[in-house]
Enzyme design. Structure first.
Site, short mmCIF file in Angstrom:
data_model
loop_
_atom_site.label_atom_id
_atom_site.label_comp_id
_atom_site.label_asym_id
_atom_site.label_seq_id
_atom_site.Cartn_x
_atom_site.Cartn_y
_atom_site.Cartn_z
N SER A 1 19.17 -34.11 52.70
CA SER A 1 18.08 -35.07 52.52
C SER A 1 16.72 -34.43 52.25
O SER A 1 15.80 -35.10 51.77
CB SER A 1 17.97 -35.99 53.74
OG SER A 1 17.50 -35.28 54.86
N LYS B 1 12.23 -34.78 58.46
CA LYS B 1 11.67 -35.53 57.33
C LYS B 1 10.20 -35.16 57.13
O LYS B 1 9.60 -34.45 57.93
CB LYS B 1 11.78 -37.04 57.57
CG LYS B 1 13.18 -37.55 57.91
CD LYS B 1 14.15 -37.44 56.75
CE LYS B 1 15.52 -37.99 57.13
NZ LYS B 1 16.51 -37.84 56.03
#
Length: 247
Positions: A94, A134
């Site tokens: 990701s 993230k």
């Protein structure tokens, strides 16, 4: 005269014998005093050592010292990892191409409010398994829109995201525009087509209290051919991020 001479000789021998006997008695008394003194010293040491002799105390003392060193080391490590930094591994695509599976990061606690562009680790329990690595896209009070082409607009200004992989589509089921709640941040992965992040309602915004910290540098990576961890020279994880580009 001869008898007297013999007698005098015997007397001399007797005197010598008596002197030797006296010396032996003195020596015996000295030995006894030394023995008594040694016994007293041993007794005193035993009392100080709780009734144990010096050999037993030495062994127990060594064990005690070793345990003390181990406990102190554990406490120091705990303090370092709590207040200084942690090592966090990356698992999943990701954050490609910024981060890859098997990368190891040094993460420091957040002592200030999180900022746009920082790569953080969220420990909030969500539909995703494990912690999330993230990037902060927006902070509390920011108004965010993601267009159909996947462009991110914060407070009316499109972000220049040189770090992101975007194939021109919008992902997620969040309705826009949206305002980031107080004490929260909006997180997105750099690899937008595959990242499961704040664009999805089952992930949502991340409360700042669940942010473990900020990733600073990459210190190691996993060799994909051998599976072994090795130190890396490519430490800069913010090479493609230009904070001034969005000022």
């Amino acid at each position: 005269m001869n008898e007297n001479t013999v007698t005098e000789g015997n007397n001399e021998e007797n005197i010598i014998i008596e002197e030797n006997g006296a010396e032996n008695i003195i020596a015996a008394e000295n030995d006894a005093e030394k023995t008594t003194q040694s016994d007293k010293e041993i007794s005193e040491k035993c009392k100080k050592n709780g009734g144990k002799n010096e050999t037993d105390y030495g062994f127990i003392g060594t064990v005690y010292d070793a345990v003390s060193v181990i406990v102190a080391s554990i406490m120091i490590i705990a303090v370092v990892f709590t207040f200084c930094f942690r090592l966090v591994g990356v698992d999943g695509p990701s954050m490609n191409d910024t981060l890859s599976t098997g990368d190891w990061l040094i993460v420091t606690p957040l002592y200030t409010e999180p900022e746009y562009g920082q790569i953080v680790i969220s420990t909030k329990k969500t539909a995703a398994e494990g912690n999330l690595v993230k990037r902060v896209i927006a902070v509390a009070g920011d108004k965010v829109t993601v267009t159909d082409e996947g462009k991110v607009i914060v407070n009316g200004k499109e972000l220049i995201e040189n770090y992101a992989i975007n194939n021109g589509r919008r992902y997620g089921n969040l309705s826009y525009p949206v305002t980031v709640p107080d004490d929260c941040v909006m997180l997105m992965g750099d690899n937008r087509p595959v990242s499961w992040d704040s664009r999805f309602t089952d992930i949502g915004f991340a409360e700042t209290e669940y942010l473990m910290g900020v990733a600073r540098i990459r210190v190691a990576e996993t060799d994909r051919s051998t599976g072994k961890i090795k130190l890396t020279k490519d430490r800069n994880i913010y090479a493609n991020f230009d904070k001034n580009a969005n000022d």
